[in-house]
Design an enzyme around this catalytic site. Structure first.
Site, PDB file in Angstrom:
ATOM      1  N   GLU A   1      -6.451   6.647  -1.252  1.00  0.00           N
ATOM      2  CA  GLU A   1      -6.399   5.342  -0.284  1.00  0.00           C
ATOM      3  C   GLU A   1      -7.010   4.206  -1.233  1.00  0.00           C
ATOM      4  OE1 GLU A   1      -4.802   5.258   2.393  1.00  0.00           O
ATOM      5  OE2 GLU A   1      -4.226   7.584   2.326  1.00  0.00           O
TER       6      GLU A   1
ATOM      7  N   HIS B   1       0.789  -1.069   0.106  1.00  0.00           N
ATOM      8  CA  HIS B   1       0.012   0.064   0.051  1.00  0.00           C
ATOM      9  C   HIS B   1       0.931   1.152   0.092  1.00  0.00           C
ATOM     10  CE1 HIS B   1      -3.631   2.371   1.560  1.00  0.00           C
ATOM     11  NE2 HIS B   1      -2.652   3.170   2.125  1.00  0.00           N
ATOM     12  N   GLU B   2       1.827   1.455   0.693  1.00  0.00           N
ATOM     13  CA  GLU B   2       2.745   2.442   0.952  1.00  0.00           C
ATOM     14  C   GLU B   2       3.872   2.757  -0.158  1.00  0.00           C
ATOM     15  OE1 GLU B   2       1.940   4.668   3.004  1.00  0.00           O
ATOM     16  OE2 GLU B   2       0.851   3.645   4.641  1.00  0.00           O
TER      17      GLU B   2
ATOM     18  N   HIS C   1       1.010   4.140  -2.761  1.00  0.00           N
ATOM     19  CA  HIS C   1       1.004   5.750  -2.858  1.00  0.00           C
ATOM     20  C   HIS C   1       2.419   5.989  -3.532  1.00  0.00           C
ATOM     21  CE1 HIS C   1      -2.028   6.531  -0.099  1.00  0.00           C
ATOM     22  NE2 HIS C   1      -1.451   5.911   0.870  1.00  0.00           N
TER      23      HIS C   1
END
Length: 738
Positions: free
Chosen positions: A508, A450-451, A455
């Site tokens: 997100e 995710h990070e 992103h």
């Protein structure tokens, strides 16, 4: 008693943040560096009270007065003597712990107000008969008169954070609506000013024209500043028939304390990157300059793999109803070497993994800027709540050209992993043991992906102030339309300013989707040490956790206003909708009746169809998300995202009805008790507290030993100075207020 939506239950989970071992391994100099950064973070975190609700600073000051005079055990004796039951006193302790934990009286996760779960008259007796009231009768009575009504009020507009008639916010004066926020954003864009460290105040002038004050957060107010790039912008403007005035000095006395400790931390910095970073942060908070904060962030990105990691400033925009103003936060943490080694292996594979994402190479950054990715044990996280992972800085221009850092907060994740079997709602019995075993490892994988690759992926198409493009207009084709690129970001526009109210949640959703998509890659699972059936179980639990979270998300939806109150939960609901839409029995949500005879539901995920049905559905969705983000196509992006985020009672799921079931069985988020650092001579000691509401209160009572009363006075004075802007929501503090 209040509606359970608006109270924190007496049995709420409370956990302590464990960082003893990581702190023990620090050298004396590293401890001093961490101590002063922690002090800066805790002081700055007080600004969040002023960013949350008109009454929050007064509530904080009142609670701090009470518990400084009598600790929770001493006050308990007084409360029971005043006629409170044990349950009522515990409800008050939980409320106080909630205010400290959220830095205000609205939940940081969900933006819902919470009120004390005991009669107001009883709490009034405790407060007015307390030792604090005996010592300072006028001040305590005055604080209670200012915030007592609002502390308990559940008037419809006061139940949630929001703009205009939708709720409460102190990022904008009470008479601002969405149109004012849009106008102000256009004005800020025209002046190349960032909204991150601003608030907006509106008054009607004598001639009937609106006057807007854009107020920047800074230590300096009207004093002239030498050589600051901001000085020329602090003036009056006429813009689209309205008067704008750019001022500064918001939170000045609080930021003064932040600056003092950043200066002290500089003496213990490990290298010149840290020294220059801190110097720029000092400049930013002194002048009110986001450009200086960007420069500090550039040095921060260059400070690779420090033993003590930190970041501080007006960072995340989740709680601004418009989505562009940053809430103050500051964290200090120590590196966890074992887990960091796995993340470093993930970083080493990142360029290869980026090619697996379902969009053309032209939609990916021109050059992958190898970021830091560390697992950290948090010592201090000041603000309204503690996340599990962070990808910062949020400045688009830095992210595209300088890079970013990824952080997984290991000791925060450890708190999140601890799940009791009986608290696992909406799951098949046969899934529960598997879920408990693999939730932690699967979450490590999801947070990492995710990070770093969520992103951290994707390119924004930009035309700069000179008219130059960062993509080839002739050759780049939109894979959704088959045509050349028709839209992009112009100079001064950012992701947050353009996509505003949906920007946080949309992003997100993109990052969560990348995590689900790439966790299917065997190479990723090998990096984290999983192969064979273990790897398949990690995938299954990760996907199951996401679809269950999509159902739990309904708690954070307000039907009356059709608003989502939490960006991550809205994102998870959208993913659930996408996977339900894929059909073929991949995901089903079935209403049932629980063993207690009350409504219940079951989420089922067919693990045999994750790759054959789930992956292609996610691939299509992810590509659309990225293409619309890259091209800045806010009209199509909003239509796509809001379409999936719509909550209706349409069959077969009947989500509005299911929402009632979710509320019936909801579990409150845990409160987290953080330690303090204390300077004794030249040595820094770690002070820990028990995992209870009383322990959390004690940690805050000991957080500002030198200047607690002074800080409370500062907070209430700042709140009183602006109280006129929320006159319909808050009664102005009486004179003599401390």
């Amino acid at each position: 008693m209040a509606d359970t939506q608006y109270i924190l239950p007496n049995d709420i989970g409370v956990s302590s943040l464990d960082c003893r071992e990581a702190f023990r391994l620090l050298s004396p100099t590293e401890r001093l560096y961490a101590h002063h950064l922690s002090r800066a973070a805790w002081y700055g975190g007080l600004a969040v009270l002023l960013q949350t609700s008109p009454e929050a600073p007064y509530i904080y000051a009142l609670l701090s007065r009470l518990f400084r005079a009598q600790d929770p055990d001493q006050l308990r004796q007084h409360a029971l003597a005043e006629g409170l039951t044990e349950e009522e006193y515990q409800a008050f302790l939980v409320y106080a712990a909630g205010v400290y934990s959220n830095m205000g009286n609205y939940k940081s996760f969900g933006d819902t107000k919470f009120v004390p779960n005991l009669p107001k008259e009883k709490l009034e007796r405790v407060i007015l008969g307390s030792k604090a009231a005996q010592q300072h009768p006028e001040e305590v009575r005055s604080l209670w008169q200012t915030c007592g009504e609002l502390m308990f009020s559940l008037e419809p507009r006061l139940r949630h954070l929001g703009l205009g008639k939708e709720g409460v916010t102190t990022y904008f004066s009470g008479d601002c609506a969405m149109e004012d926020a849009k106008l102000a954003q256009d004005f800020l864009d025209s002046q190349n000013l960032s909204a991150y460290n601003t608030r907006l105040f509106k008054v009607v002038g004598q001639e009937g024209k609106y006057h807007y004050e854009v107020r920047l957060a800074s230590v300096l107010n009207t004093e002239p500043a030498l050589d600051s790039e901001l000085t020329s912008k602090l003036k009056s403007y006429e813009f689209q028939g309205n008067h704008f005035q750019v001022t500064r000095g918001d939170y000045a006395p609080i930021l003064q304390k932040v600056v003092e400790h950043l200066e002290k931390a500089k003496a213990y910095a490990a290298n010149s990157h840290q020294e220059q970073m801190l110097a720029q942060y000092v400049e930013s908070f002194t002048q009110g300059s986001i450009e200086a904060h960007k420069r500090g962030s550039r040095f921060w990105i260059q400070d690779k793999g420090p033993i003590v990691e930190s970041y501080i400033g007006f960072i995340e925009s989740y709680r601004d109803p418009f989505g562009s103003r940053g809430e103050f936060e500051g964290f200090v943490a120590m590196v966890n070497k074992d887990m960091s080694a796995k993340f470093e292996r993930l970083v080493a594979s990142a360029e290869q993994l980026l090619k697996e994402l379902p969009w053309p190479p032209a939609f990916e950054k021109d050059k992958f800027l190898t970021p830091d990715f560390t697992s950290l044990d948090v010592l201090t996280f000041a603000g309204s709540g503690i996340p599990a992972g962070i990808n910062i800085p949020n400045y688009d221009d830095l992210r595209q050209t300088e890079g970013f850092k990824n952080v997984s907060l290991g000791n925060v994740l450890a708190v999140a992993y601890a799940t009791k079997r009986e608290k696992l709602t909406f799951m098949e019995e046969e899934d529960k043991d598997l879920y408990i075993r693999w939730k932690g490892p699967s979450f490590d994988v999801q947070v990492g992906l995710h990070e770093l690759l969520g992103h951290g992926s994707g390119k924004l198409f930009v035309q700069d102030e000179k008219g130059a493009f960062n993509f080839d207009q002739e050759t780049v084709i939109n894979p959704e339309t088959g045509e050349q690129i028709q839209s992009w970001y112009r100079s001064g526009e950012t992701w947050d300013s353009k996509f505003s109210t949906i920007a946080s949640s949309y992003e997100e959703c993109r990052a969560e989707s990348v995590g689900l998509y790439l966790c299917l890659n065997p190479q990723v699972l090998q990096i984290f040490g999983f192969e064979g059936t273990d790897a398949e179980d990690v995938i299954y639990v990760n996907w199951l956790n996401m679809v269950r979270a999509g159902l739990l998300a309904l708690e954070f939806y307000t039907p009356e206003t059709a608003n989502w109150r939490q960006a991550h939960m809205q994102a998870r609901f959208v993913i659930l909708r996408v996977l339900l839409e894929a059909g073929e029995g991949l995901v089903t949500v079935t209403p049932t009746t629980g063993s207690d005879g009350r409504p219940d539901a079951r989420v089922h995920l067919d693990r045999s169809k994750i790759r054959s049905v789930g992956k292609p559905a996610l691939e299509r969705f992810l590509r659309r998300l990225q293409v619309l983000k890259s091209t800045g196509d806010v009209v199509a992006g909003r239509a796509l995202y809001e379409g999936y985020a719509a909550v209706t009672d349409a069959p077969p799921e009947c989500f509005l009805t299911l929402r009632d079931t979710v509320l019936l069985r909801k579990e409150s988020r845990k409160l987290i008790v953080q330690p303090n650092t204390r300077l004794e001579g030249s040595e820094v000691q770690l002070v820990e507290y028990e995992a209870s509401a009383a322990g959390l209160i004690r940690s805050f009572c000991e957080r500002f030993p030198e200047d607690g009363p002074e800080l409370e006075e500062v907070l209430t004075q700042l709140a009183t100075a602006d109280a006129q802007f929320w006159r319909d929501q808050v009664q102005e503090a009486p004179s003599g207020q401390a």
